[in-house]
Write an enzyme that holds these catalytic residues in place. Structure first.
Site, PDB file in Angstrom:
ATOM      1  N   GLN A  37       0.805  -1.221   0.000  1.00 24.81           N
ATOM      2  CA  GLN A  37       0.000   0.000   0.000  1.00 24.81           C
ATOM      3  C   GLN A  37       0.841   1.276   0.000  1.00 24.81           C
ATOM      4  O   GLN A  37       0.354   2.327  -0.377  1.00 24.81           O
ATOM      5  CB  GLN A  37      -0.948  -0.006   1.201  1.00 24.81           C
ATOM      6  CG  GLN A  37      -1.979  -1.125   1.113  1.00 24.81           C
ATOM      7  CD  GLN A  37      -2.957  -1.112   2.269  1.00 24.81           C
ATOM      8  OE1 GLN A  37      -2.685  -1.680   3.324  1.00 24.81           O
ATOM      9  NE2 GLN A  37      -4.082  -0.456   2.086  1.00 24.81           N
ATOM     10  N   HIS A  57      -1.686  -5.182 -12.850  1.00 26.78           N
ATOM     11  CA  HIS A  57      -1.144  -4.969 -14.193  1.00 26.78           C
ATOM     12  C   HIS A  57      -1.995  -5.648 -15.265  1.00 26.78           C
ATOM     13  O   HIS A  57      -2.248  -5.090 -16.317  1.00 26.78           O
ATOM     14  CB  HIS A  57       0.301  -5.481 -14.283  1.00 26.78           C
ATOM     15  CG  HIS A  57       1.249  -4.678 -13.443  1.00 26.78           C
ATOM     16  ND1 HIS A  57       2.464  -5.148 -13.008  1.00 26.78           N
ATOM     17  CD2 HIS A  57       1.144  -3.415 -12.928  1.00 26.78           C
ATOM     18  CE1 HIS A  57       3.071  -4.226 -12.277  1.00 26.78           C
ATOM     19  NE2 HIS A  57       2.279  -3.165 -12.213  1.00 26.78           N
ATOM     20  N   ASP A  70       2.405   0.435  -8.010  1.00 26.43           N
ATOM     21  CA  ASP A  70       3.758   0.515  -8.596  1.00 26.43           C
ATOM     22  C   ASP A  70       4.597   1.574  -7.889  1.00 26.43           C
ATOM     23  O   ASP A  70       5.785   1.368  -7.638  1.00 26.43           O
ATOM     24  CB  ASP A  70       3.694   0.876 -10.084  1.00 26.43           C
ATOM     25  CG  ASP A  70       3.228  -0.296 -10.932  1.00 26.43           C
ATOM     26  OD1 ASP A  70       2.895  -1.351 -10.362  1.00 26.43           O
ATOM     27  OD2 ASP A  70       3.187  -0.145 -12.169  1.00 26.43           O
ATOM     28  N   ARG A  95       3.649  -0.059  13.133  1.00 25.49           N
ATOM     29  CA  ARG A  95       3.308  -1.370  12.577  1.00 25.49           C
ATOM     30  C   ARG A  95       3.403  -1.274  11.052  1.00 25.49           C
ATOM     31  O   ARG A  95       2.651  -0.515  10.434  1.00 25.49           O
ATOM     32  CB  ARG A  95       1.891  -1.767  13.002  1.00 25.49           C
ATOM     33  CG  ARG A  95       1.455  -3.053  12.374  1.00 25.49           C
ATOM     34  CD  ARG A  95       0.055  -3.529  12.746  1.00 25.49           C
ATOM     35  NE  ARG A  95      -0.219  -4.685  11.946  1.00 25.49           N
ATOM     36  CZ  ARG A  95      -1.314  -4.872  11.204  1.00 25.49           C
ATOM     37  NH1 ARG A  95      -2.296  -4.002  11.217  1.00 25.49           N
ATOM     38  NH2 ARG A  95      -1.441  -5.954  10.459  1.00 25.49           N
ATOM     39  N   HIS A 140       1.065  -9.188   4.699  1.00 18.29           N
ATOM     40  CA  HIS A 140      -0.093  -8.299   4.554  1.00 18.29           C
ATOM     41  C   HIS A 140      -0.519  -8.336   3.086  1.00 18.29           C
ATOM     42  O   HIS A 140      -0.418  -7.358   2.366  1.00 18.29           O
ATOM     43  CB  HIS A 140       0.269  -6.883   5.023  1.00 18.29           C
ATOM     44  CG  HIS A 140      -0.912  -6.023   5.349  1.00 18.29           C
ATOM     45  ND1 HIS A 140      -1.066  -5.368   6.565  1.00 18.29           N
ATOM     46  CD2 HIS A 140      -2.008  -5.688   4.637  1.00 18.29           C
ATOM     47  CE1 HIS A 140      -2.187  -4.674   6.573  1.00 18.29           C
ATOM     48  NE2 HIS A 140      -2.781  -4.845   5.396  1.00 18.29           N
ATOM     49  N   ASN A 184      -1.988 -10.779   8.538  1.00 12.26           N
ATOM     50  CA  ASN A 184      -2.966  -9.724   8.699  1.00 12.26           C
ATOM     51  C   ASN A 184      -4.285 -10.147   8.059  1.00 12.26           C
ATOM     52  O   ASN A 184      -4.357 -10.373   6.860  1.00 12.26           O
ATOM     53  CB  ASN A 184      -2.490  -8.440   8.000  1.00 12.26           C
ATOM     54  CG  ASN A 184      -3.527  -7.330   8.108  1.00 12.26           C
ATOM     55  OD1 ASN A 184      -3.777  -6.814   9.185  1.00 12.26           O
ATOM     56  ND2 ASN A 184      -4.163  -6.976   6.993  1.00 12.26           N
ATOM     57  N   GLU A 185      -5.328 -10.276   8.880  1.00  6.39           N
ATOM     58  CA  GLU A 185      -6.699 -10.492   8.417  1.00  6.39           C
ATOM     59  C   GLU A 185      -6.879 -11.733   7.537  1.00  6.39           C
ATOM     60  O   GLU A 185      -7.105 -11.631   6.314  1.00  6.39           O
ATOM     61  CB  GLU A 185      -7.204  -9.255   7.672  1.00  6.39           C
ATOM     62  CG  GLU A 185      -7.194  -7.999   8.519  1.00  6.39           C
ATOM     63  CD  GLU A 185      -8.023  -6.863   7.919  1.00  6.39           C
ATOM     64  OE1 GLU A 185      -8.397  -6.955   6.745  1.00  6.39           O
ATOM     65  OE2 GLU A 185      -8.302  -5.892   8.638  1.00  6.39           O
ATOM     66  N   ASN A 328      -8.150  -6.113  14.290  1.00  7.80           N
ATOM     67  CA  ASN A 328      -8.470  -5.008  13.381  1.00  7.80           C
ATOM     68  C   ASN A 328      -9.974  -4.814  13.434  1.00  7.80           C
ATOM     69  O   ASN A 328     -10.737  -5.757  13.162  1.00  7.80           O
ATOM     70  CB  ASN A 328      -8.062  -5.327  11.940  1.00  7.80           C
ATOM     71  CG  ASN A 328      -6.566  -5.214  11.707  1.00  7.80           C
ATOM     72  OD1 ASN A 328      -5.805  -4.962  12.645  1.00  7.80           O
ATOM     73  ND2 ASN A 328      -6.141  -5.410  10.483  1.00  7.80           N
ATOM     74  N   TYR A 330     -13.208  -1.924  12.509  1.00  7.20           N
ATOM     75  CA  TYR A 330     -13.612  -0.640  11.933  1.00  7.20           C
ATOM     76  C   TYR A 330     -15.089  -0.343  12.125  1.00  7.20           C
ATOM     77  O   TYR A 330     -15.486   0.798  12.280  1.00  7.20           O
ATOM     78  CB  TYR A 330     -13.339  -0.626  10.418  1.00  7.20           C
ATOM     79  CG  TYR A 330     -11.869  -0.562  10.067  1.00  7.20           C
ATOM     80  CD1 TYR A 330     -11.074  -1.707  10.035  1.00  7.20           C
ATOM     81  CD2 TYR A 330     -11.273   0.647   9.756  1.00  7.20           C
ATOM     82  CE1 TYR A 330      -9.725  -1.644   9.704  1.00  7.20           C
ATOM     83  CE2 TYR A 330      -9.923   0.721   9.417  1.00  7.20           C
ATOM     84  CZ  TYR A 330      -9.160  -0.424   9.403  1.00  7.20           C
ATOM     85  OH  TYR A 330      -7.820  -0.346   9.079  1.00  7.20           O
TER      86      TYR A 330
HETATM   87  C1  NOJ Z   1      -7.603  -3.501   6.815  1.00  7.62           C
HETATM   88  C2  NOJ Z   1      -6.366  -3.806   6.029  1.00  7.62           C
HETATM   89  O1  NOJ Z   1      -5.448  -4.465   6.848  1.00  7.62           O
HETATM   90  C3  NOJ Z   1      -5.732  -2.583   5.402  1.00  7.62           C
HETATM   91  O2  NOJ Z   1      -4.779  -3.015   4.492  1.00  7.62           O
HETATM   92  C4  NOJ Z   1      -6.808  -1.728   4.753  1.00  7.62           C
HETATM   93  O3  NOJ Z   1      -6.272  -0.652   4.055  1.00  7.62           O
HETATM   94  C5  NOJ Z   1      -7.752  -1.252   5.835  1.00  7.62           C
HETATM   95  N1  NOJ Z   1      -8.402  -2.408   6.424  1.00  7.62           N
HETATM   96  C6  NOJ Z   1      -8.845  -0.312   5.323  1.00  7.62           C
HETATM   97  O4  NOJ Z   1      -9.662  -0.983   4.438  1.00  7.62           O
END
Ligand code: NOJ
Length: 518
Positions: A37, A57, A70, A95, A140, A184-185, A328, A330
């Site tokens: 990211q 791509h 990229d 992190r 990740h 991660n997730e 995590n 949200y």
């Molecule tokens: C969780 C993910 O780990 C992260 O990569 C993502 O950008 C965020 N949620 C927001 O969607």
């Protein structure tokens, strides 16, 4: 009368006391990012290709704005600047994730790319010099493409290949890195990657791909954890955990046992799917999940369950294989039973769970369709985890808010952080949940996966139209800095240069005057 007193006390605790609660002395704050990211330099420094490179791509139509990582935030070239942002914020830890293909371009440990190691060594050393703890996620989402070509995570052999990668990381960075997250997730990697096609490699093996992937992942996690304790822990004295994401799922009608079951079933079969094998006393997948997937599979004509089973030795190896629970979180939703007239795609994880979960129309929305604001959900979730998994140490490894325009005067993000952190305070002080760290997502605006650059989660704005990708602190960066400094939430804090929030015209206002350094 007694219950009235209890209710009044709780109300007092929530409304009045929450203003006064402080984060414990040793509570730590950080911010997070992920390699694909932010790093860019997708084919520089000896890095190999990964599944996000390949997908963006070759199938750019899958990304909302046709973009890719990229160049992203060019963090590969901006270590010094990024560490300065972190220093200015006053965070205790950072992190970030390691790009597997940057360390092992083929995915396998036959060829180690020294340039990749140098890049992370420099980042780690600069963090340590700034007294910021490096908190590393090993995976990740950016799987080396050659490993996808042998099937990706549904191939059980990937577990040992991942352990080889983890071994390299412990060996080269473990003298200085003491906090590790394996994955991660898992649900996003597996269900979205191999079943619903919302993440790379965007496969659509519904009801099958996600379960096979998660099975490999859980074994990989357990083995990487055991390897650390067998070969490294004595000397390095670090900790290894995993980050699992979930919303809070609540009954649409609290009086309805059906809705109660729908909510519980959802959290068990979304979150418990990955958490139960590691954090429950018995280990293994949740019983309800095993029963339901078996029953549905047989109905669908499969000779056995689509959910793979662990051996007893695997159950024991995975159970307890985490020194902390990374969370995590949200958003939240209400759940009820599926309306009779709905015809569900089968097989699928959705049909296996068979519950309809949705956000309340009363909740504030964000720049992401899936993210609505319900801060109380975080506290409820923390209590749920405490009760289900015997009060583990919980590290909130991500929490954050998106908008579309990336305004510097990001009042809604400020409000999001304040109100979610208030719930963390209540969970710590009133409910005695063992939360030790909080991580805001994200240090800066970045490539938001299939949404490209259309959704921004950063506390720093990044100008993606400028080749230098300059970063500018948003109001939320100043507010978080103040919380970290004072260890409490100051609802009236409006940092210099920003006007009061204009709630009717949110996210469009720019600061009135030059802003000071964070
Ligand atoms: C969780 C993910 O780990 C992260 O990569 C993502 O950008 C965020 N949620 C927001 O969607």
């Amino acid at each position: 009368m007694k219950s009235l007193i209890v209710i009044l006390t709780l109300l007092y605790a929530c409304v009045v006391k929450a203003q006064e609660y402080e984060f414990p002395e040793d509570f730590q704050f950080g911010v997070a990012t992920a390699s694909y990211q932010i790093e860019g330099a997708w084919d520089h420094g000896g890095k190999g290709e990964n599944i996000w490179d390949r997908m963006t791509h070759e199938r750019s139509y899958l990304i909302e704005d046709g973009s890719n990582g990229d160049h992203a935030c060019l963090s590969y070239y901006k270590t010094e600047e990024d560490v300065q942002l972190l220093k200015d914020l006053g965070v205790h830890f950072y992190r970030f994730s390691i790009s597997w293909s940057r360390i092992l371009p083929t995915g396998h440990a036959n060829k180690i790319n020294q340039e990749g190691i140098d890049y992370y060594n420099d980042l780690i050393d600069r963090l340590i010099a700034a007294e910021i703890t490096p908190f590393i996620t090993m995976f990740h989402w950016d799987l080396p493409q050659p490993l996808q070509e042998i099937g990706g995570w549904p191939n059980a052999l990937l577990a040992d290949i991942f352990v080889d990668y983890a071994d390299v990381l412990y060996k080269v960075f473990g003298d200085r890195v003491k906090d590790w997250i394996t994955f991660n997730e898992p649900a996003q990697i597996c269900e979205q990657g191999y079943a619903t096609a919302d993440k790379a490699p965007a496969y659509t093996q519904e009801g099958i791909g996600g379960y096979l992937c998660a099975h490999t992942l859980l074994i990989a996690h357990g083995k990487a954890y055991r390897l650390y304790y067998q070969d490294y822990h004595e000397e390095q004295q670090g900790r290894v955990g995993i980050t699992i994401d979930t919303g809070m799922y609540m009954p649409a009608d609290e009086e309805s046992p059906d809705d109660e079951e729908a909510a519980e079933r959802t959290i068990q079969m979304y979150y418990g799917w990955h958490a139960h094998p590691i954090f429950s006393a018995d280990g293994d997948y949740p019983q309800i999940m095993k029963d339901r997937v078996l029953a549905k599979s047989l109905e669908e004509g499969f000779p056995k369950s689509r959910l793979p089973s662990f051996t007893d030795a695997e159950i024991a190896m995975i159970r307890g294989s985490s020194d902390f629970l990374g969370l995590n979180h949200y958003t939240s939703s209400y759940c009820t039973t599926i309306p009779d007239e709905w015809v569900l795609q089968r097989p699928s994880n959705y049909a296996d769970i068979e519950a309809w979960c949705y956000a309340s129309p009363d909740w504030e929305t964000s720049g992401s369709s899936w993210l609505t604001v319900y801060p109380e959900g975080l506290r409820k979730l923390l209590i749920w985890i405490k009760e289900r998994y015997n009060n583990p140490e919980i590290i909130i490894t991500e929490n954050g808010f998106s908008d579309k325009d990336g305004s510097l005067n990001d009042c809604r993000r400020v409000n999001y952080f304040n109100s979610y952190l208030e719930q963390v305070l209540l969970a710590i002080h009133v409910d005695k949940v063992n939360v030790t760290r909080y991580t805001a997502w994200s240090l800066m605006d970045n490539f938001e996966w299939r949404r490209g650059y259309t959704e921004r989660f950063g506390i720093h704005h990044v100008d993606f139209d400028d080749d230098e990708r300059p970063r500018t602190a948003k109001m939320s960066a100043y507010v978080l800095k103040n919380i970290i400094l004072t260890k409490k939430i100051n609802w009236d804090y409006t940092p210099g240069g920003f006007s009061e929030c204009d709630w009717d015209n949110w996210g469009t206002e720019e600061p009135e005057e030059e802003i000071n350094e964070v």
